[in-house]
Design an enzyme around this catalytic site. Sequence first.
Site, PDB file in Angstrom:
ATOM      1  N   TYR A 185     -75.562  41.978  41.287  1.00 51.53           N
ATOM      2  CA  TYR A 185     -76.588  41.100  41.294  1.00 51.53           C
ATOM      3  C   TYR A 185     -77.914  41.411  40.639  1.00 51.53           C
ATOM      4  O   TYR A 185     -78.619  42.761  40.999  1.00 51.53           O
ATOM      5  CB  TYR A 185     -76.809  40.998  43.125  1.00 51.53           C
ATOM      6  CG  TYR A 185     -77.971  39.990  43.367  1.00 51.53           C
ATOM      7  CD1 TYR A 185     -77.484  38.564  43.039  1.00 51.53           C
ATOM      8  CD2 TYR A 185     -78.938  40.233  43.899  1.00 51.53           C
ATOM      9  CE1 TYR A 185     -78.388  37.533  43.576  1.00 51.53           C
ATOM     10  CE2 TYR A 185     -79.986  39.324  44.377  1.00 51.53           C
ATOM     11  CZ  TYR A 185     -79.817  38.026  44.004  1.00 51.53           C
ATOM     12  OH  TYR A 185     -80.407  36.999  44.313  1.00 51.53           O
ATOM     13  N   ARG A 242     -70.314  20.217  29.028  1.00 50.59           N
ATOM     14  CA  ARG A 242     -70.773  18.817  29.112  1.00 50.59           C
ATOM     15  C   ARG A 242     -72.352  18.756  28.784  1.00 50.59           C
ATOM     16  O   ARG A 242     -72.904  19.770  28.643  1.00 50.59           O
ATOM     17  CB  ARG A 242     -70.783  18.454  30.518  1.00 50.59           C
ATOM     18  CG  ARG A 242     -71.424  19.286  31.612  1.00 50.59           C
ATOM     19  CD  ARG A 242     -71.417  18.767  32.805  1.00 50.59           C
ATOM     20  NE  ARG A 242     -71.847  19.644  33.795  1.00 50.59           N
ATOM     21  CZ  ARG A 242     -73.164  20.167  34.122  1.00 50.59           C
ATOM     22  NH1 ARG A 242     -74.122  19.645  33.264  1.00 50.59           N
ATOM     23  NH2 ARG A 242     -73.442  21.189  34.991  1.00 50.59           N
TER      24      ARG A 242
HETATM   25  P1  ADP Z   1     -73.059  27.604  39.626  1.00 52.20           P
HETATM   26  O1  ADP Z   1     -71.965  27.307  38.711  1.00 52.20           O
HETATM   27  O2  ADP Z   1     -73.150  27.411  41.080  1.00 52.20           O
HETATM   28  O3  ADP Z   1     -74.561  26.828  38.935  1.00 52.20           O
HETATM   29  P2  ADP Z   1     -73.983  30.093  38.261  1.00 52.20           P
HETATM   30  O4  ADP Z   1     -72.756  31.090  37.992  1.00 52.20           O
HETATM   31  O5  ADP Z   1     -74.267  29.116  37.034  1.00 52.20           O
HETATM   32  O6  ADP Z   1     -73.453  29.163  39.371  1.00 52.20           O
HETATM   33  O7  ADP Z   1     -75.157  30.539  38.867  1.00 52.20           O
HETATM   34  C1  ADP Z   1     -76.229  29.808  39.022  1.00 52.20           C
HETATM   35  C2  ADP Z   1     -77.403  30.832  39.674  1.00 52.20           C
HETATM   36  O8  ADP Z   1     -77.117  31.572  40.657  1.00 52.20           O
HETATM   37  C3  ADP Z   1     -78.098  31.572  38.307  1.00 52.20           C
HETATM   38  O9  ADP Z   1     -78.913  30.748  37.663  1.00 52.20           O
HETATM   39  C4  ADP Z   1     -78.687  32.617  39.196  1.00 52.20           C
HETATM   40  O10 ADP Z   1     -80.110  31.842  39.621  1.00 52.20           O
HETATM   41  C5  ADP Z   1     -78.030  33.000  40.189  1.00 52.20           C
HETATM   42  N1  ADP Z   1     -76.882  33.819  39.702  1.00 52.20           N
HETATM   43  C6  ADP Z   1     -75.682  33.792  39.641  1.00 52.20           C
HETATM   44  N2  ADP Z   1     -75.447  34.951  39.095  1.00 52.20           N
HETATM   45  C7  ADP Z   1     -76.013  36.004  39.350  1.00 52.20           C
HETATM   46  C8  ADP Z   1     -76.050  37.444  39.351  1.00 52.20           C
HETATM   47  N3  ADP Z   1     -75.148  38.337  38.899  1.00 52.20           N
HETATM   48  N4  ADP Z   1     -77.286  38.099  39.663  1.00 52.20           N
HETATM   49  C9  ADP Z   1     -78.343  37.427  40.256  1.00 52.20           C
HETATM   50  N5  ADP Z   1     -78.297  36.095  40.421  1.00 52.20           N
HETATM   51  C10 ADP Z   1     -77.218  35.231  39.928  1.00 52.20           C
END
Ligand code: ADP
Length: 450
Positions: A202, A291
Amino acid sequence: MFKKILVANRGEIALRVIRAAREMGIQSVAVHSTADSDAMHVRMADESVCIGPPASAQSYLSVPAIIAACEITGAEAIHPGYGFLSENAQFVQVIEDHGLTFIGPTAEHIRIMGDKITAKDTMKKLGVPCVPGSEGGVATLEEAKALGDEIGYPVIIKATAGGGGKGMKVAQNAAEMAKAFQTARAEGKSNFGNDEVYIEKYLTTPRHIEIQVFGDGKGKAVHLGERDCSLQRRHQKVFEEAPGPSITAEERARIGKTCADAMADINYIGAGTIEFLYENGEFYFIEMNTRLQVEHPVTEAIFGVDLVREQIRVAEGLPMSFDQDALTINGHAIEVRINAEKLPSFSPCPGKITQYHTPGGLGVRMDSALYDGYKIPPYYDSLIGKLIVHGRDRPEALARLGRALGELIVDGVDTTVPLFHALLAEEAVQRGDYNIHWLEHWLETNLGDA
Ligand code: ADP
């Protein structure tokens, strides 16, 4: 050349596609639920077909109803917009089986990128840097705990089928692991029918930086720079801009080329977005969206291209109308997402629009399906409009955003407009100096949002 296309969506994005089609001399077909009979996309399209009752599962997500609408109207291709069926590989397969064209990538591309574990694995093999974490899925709590110790806390447990901010849980330490692991699995199961999860480090201070890519399906692919979408609430974007205030031309060229090369490698077709977290000068891949994105207009503004027109062109087998060398950045663009929501709880606020006035003038674009007297139905997403501004540089874009927000009138329902007025007054926003957690903290302090 297509003569007629069907838009399998509603709201502002349906209008966006209908507009591109009209400029290309292509007829458009709107589909709608019974709750949307008076919606703007129905009025604006050349033809419309009612495909079911209000619930999305029986209308906008009904594949048989949408295919039948194509057959009735003679539409040759389907544009899915974003959300609904836009990332559903089975839908694409059915479209192809009916001899129709899907305006978007192949079922195979969607399948690979729709599963986040497979996507990460594929990207890693293609040379794209990823967030450190588990190799594939994590099946048991013991395995998860061992990984937490190995990677180092905090970690995030993510559902491989997750999306829209659902199915993600953070564990700050070993004691929090059991709950986070079980909740992420349960959310994956209940929202996406798949309880497989994986684990990532994280990151505590990253920005969200995403690269717009575009491929012709024949081994040619380009990138259209980045968008910074770091201002988020509950992992959902509210304010997006391009170019990213923290990204240098050298970094853009390097990560952009890595992404474009990866897309060329898999013969990607159409528009796609490769999302990264960016911390201390390093990019870490998190997911790919196969998309058009909600925030695509900021990229269109600074590159002067019409991404939907390009999507339609390559779906027809035509070449892309730009090369990498022709894509140069002009100025700065910002988009804010305007939702019908009541602050500070952000609870949806559907209802009747009693007065609607859109801002105008140089460098202002309002993408919305609202009109005076329109009744926002309670069944769908609360996004009611996107205000996009373009200026010569970031300060000019910010000033223009403030000016345009001041001109906007949406009466009859509560909206998130006051949030943007307040954010524009913040020094961190003026400087572009924030990470993905900044807005949550700001909301807690300023609005008492839980
Ligand atoms: P979703 O498909 O639900 O949009 P994502 O994987 O794109 O999920 O992540 C969405 C958001 O979650 C990111 O823009 C970030 O804010 C947070 N996030 C995701 N992975 C991490 C990580 N490894 N560390 C910190 N924040 C994360």
